[in-house]
Design a protein around this motif. Sequence first.
Motif, PDB file in Angstrom:
ATOM      1  N   THR A 284     110.483   5.139  78.814  1.00  0.00           N
ATOM      2  CA  THR A 284     111.494   5.937  79.519  1.00  0.00           C
ATOM      3  C   THR A 284     112.786   5.994  78.717  1.00  0.00           C
ATOM      4  N   LEU A 285     113.185   4.857  78.131  1.00  0.00           N
ATOM      5  CA  LEU A 285     114.400   4.836  77.308  1.00  0.00           C
ATOM      6  C   LEU A 285     114.234   5.707  76.072  1.00  0.00           C
ATOM      7  N   ALA A 286     113.030   5.724  75.487  1.00  0.00           N
ATOM      8  CA  ALA A 286     112.792   6.593  74.336  1.00  0.00           C
ATOM      9  C   ALA A 286     112.922   8.057  74.717  1.00  0.00           C
ATOM     10  N   CYS A 287     112.574   8.374  75.964  1.00  0.00           N
ATOM     11  CA  CYS A 287     112.682   9.755  76.443  1.00  0.00           C
ATOM     12  C   CYS A 287     114.116  10.142  76.775  1.00  0.00           C
ATOM     13  N   GLU A 288     114.852   9.245  77.447  1.00  0.00           N
ATOM     14  CA  GLU A 288     116.123   9.620  78.054  1.00  0.00           C
ATOM     15  C   GLU A 288     117.351   9.007  77.394  1.00  0.00           C
ATOM     16  N   SER A 289     117.154   8.038  76.504  1.00  0.00           N
ATOM     17  CA  SER A 289     118.307   7.392  75.877  1.00  0.00           C
ATOM     18  C   SER A 289     118.041   7.152  74.399  1.00  0.00           C
ATOM     19  N   SER A 290     117.511   8.176  73.736  1.00  0.00           N
ATOM     20  CA  SER A 290     117.122   8.030  72.336  1.00  0.00           C
ATOM     21  C   SER A 290     118.311   7.903  71.401  1.00  0.00           C
ATOM     22  N   ASP A 291     119.510   8.296  71.855  1.00  0.00           N
ATOM     23  CA  ASP A 291     120.689   8.151  71.011  1.00  0.00           C
ATOM     24  C   ASP A 291     121.179   6.710  70.965  1.00  0.00           C
ATOM     25  N   VAL A 292     120.683   5.871  71.883  1.00  0.00           N
ATOM     26  CA  VAL A 292     121.083   4.459  71.922  1.00  0.00           C
ATOM     27  C   VAL A 292     119.944   3.558  71.465  1.00  0.00           C
ATOM     28  N   PHE A 293     118.742   3.791  71.980  1.00  0.00           N
ATOM     29  CA  PHE A 293     117.585   2.974  71.615  1.00  0.00           C
ATOM     30  C   PHE A 293     116.791   3.722  70.543  1.00  0.00           C
ATOM     31  N   ARG A 294     116.827   3.196  69.313  1.00  0.00           N
ATOM     32  CA  ARG A 294     116.325   3.921  68.153  1.00  0.00           C
ATOM     33  C   ARG A 294     114.865   3.620  67.823  1.00  0.00           C
ATOM     34  N   GLY A 295     114.225   2.761  68.588  1.00  0.00           N
ATOM     35  CA  GLY A 295     112.816   2.461  68.411  1.00  0.00           C
ATOM     36  C   GLY A 295     112.346   1.642  69.592  1.00  0.00           C
TER      37      GLY A 295
END
Length: 524
Positions: A284-295
């Motif tokens: 979910t973070l990869a989908c919605e917060s990719s500018d913060v969580f880079r992998g």
Amino acid sequence: MKSPSAVSFLTIALSTVFLLFTQTSHAQCESISVLISSNTGEWGDEMSWSIIGPIVNIDSEVASFQGTSDYTLTNDTLCLEPGCYAIIMLDSWGDGWNGGSISIELPDSTIYLSMDQNYLEYQTFEINSSPENCTWELPGCTNPTSENFIIGATIDDGSCFTTEMFYTSEDNERTYFLYTPENLAPNSPLMFVLHGYYGDAMGMSVFCGMNQIAEAEGFAVCYPQGLPDNFGINHWNANLTGTSDVNDVLFLTELAEYLQASHGFSEDCTYSCGYSNGGYMSYTLACESSDVFRGIGSVGGTMSGYDYANCAPTLVPVVHLHGTNDDDVSYYATSPNPNNPWVGTPGVEAVVQHWADSNNCESSSTTTLPDLDTNDGSTVDLIKHFDGYDGYQAWLYRVNEGEHDWFGAWGNMDINSSAVIWSFLSQFCGTTISIDELLIDTSTPNIFTLTGNSIHSSQDIEIKGLENCTIHIFDSNGRLLRIHSLFKDQTTHISPPCSGLYTIVAHTKSNGKASMQSERIVVN
């Protein structure tokens, strides 16, 4: 509300009969008579204790007690030699003795003891000896501000867990634990590790082994705590429609930004990984917060039905570890169900392929990894997708015959989940760490031994300490069930009344270096 089965689970098999050396009564005692009274409170069968002595740091149990019923009084007279004694106080549920207590009438004083919380506490006393001659090595967390502080512990085992508070922009109070190796360089990477459904941050930090990787490789590890869902179960809301209204994307994103700003962690090298539901949330973070969580990394978790239907895969690299025999989160395709937000995705291989295709990966390979542990009943294939946009890659560790496990802690032992996740993500942070190097660095120390890794439910689990340590016992979902002390050369017997897969994790600390050993045991 405690269920009877949960209360009795993993009760240490201590006799309710005291061990009184060779004397059988007060009149026959040729040493020093000591009257001890044990009062159980509510949930009396959770309460137990043992006394060791009279020589410090030698496993010589002179008395023990196991409660069997509520609000009962047991008196007996011990015949003790002069020397040093330690009382190990245990509660099998972890919430203290619920009104239970003990009193010990010594020749010149009376000791009154109760246990307000936790699984384990220590107390010491002397008979015709001085405290200066009684230097005990009692393992546990020695930091009074830590969540798992052990009262009376005298040597730190490296397991201390101190939570911190964080308030989101929606003014919601959340908690997390941050592990930061000493002398960490500025602009170091930051790894989030998310617990599974039912789990908690402390349990995740104990068994996953990520701290050991961070210590060796120089990055910080954050263990956030999930909140109860609509059913009262700790979770992460990976767009689990109908089961939760918690805004975990906001919490985790704002927490990462706060830690980057306040501790100087790298914005380019902030990652998330998780077990089971924590793996769902990482997607979910990869989908919605990719500018913060880079992998991201996922162990035994896939995409929620909502995420698969609505997420346009970003440039966030993905590494996924999953067992083909996982009965909790299927390796294979599941049909959409409006009443079950956990399902509705194709199989794990198709999910990873979907991220690779969306990022134009032009190459792929499949490699069978060495079967390092021929007794774990599983093997591993590594499926790589690479040569994508800006060097994009998506990897899948397919654990053939593997189950719902954090591999390397229990289940398949050919790979170490934390090691392979960091090895994969590190290549996007300016350096690539070899798997072989990490596996050497995380080799299992010898802290305790088991008599076997598979027993019948009618048998005891027999654990022998090779070092002074504390042991944590987890079920197959990563839920912490018990904490217990274990001394060098001490043998402890545990009687689990039900079948299942359990993990025993030991922590010790020597010369400032913390060590951890993890062993699995199957109770049939």
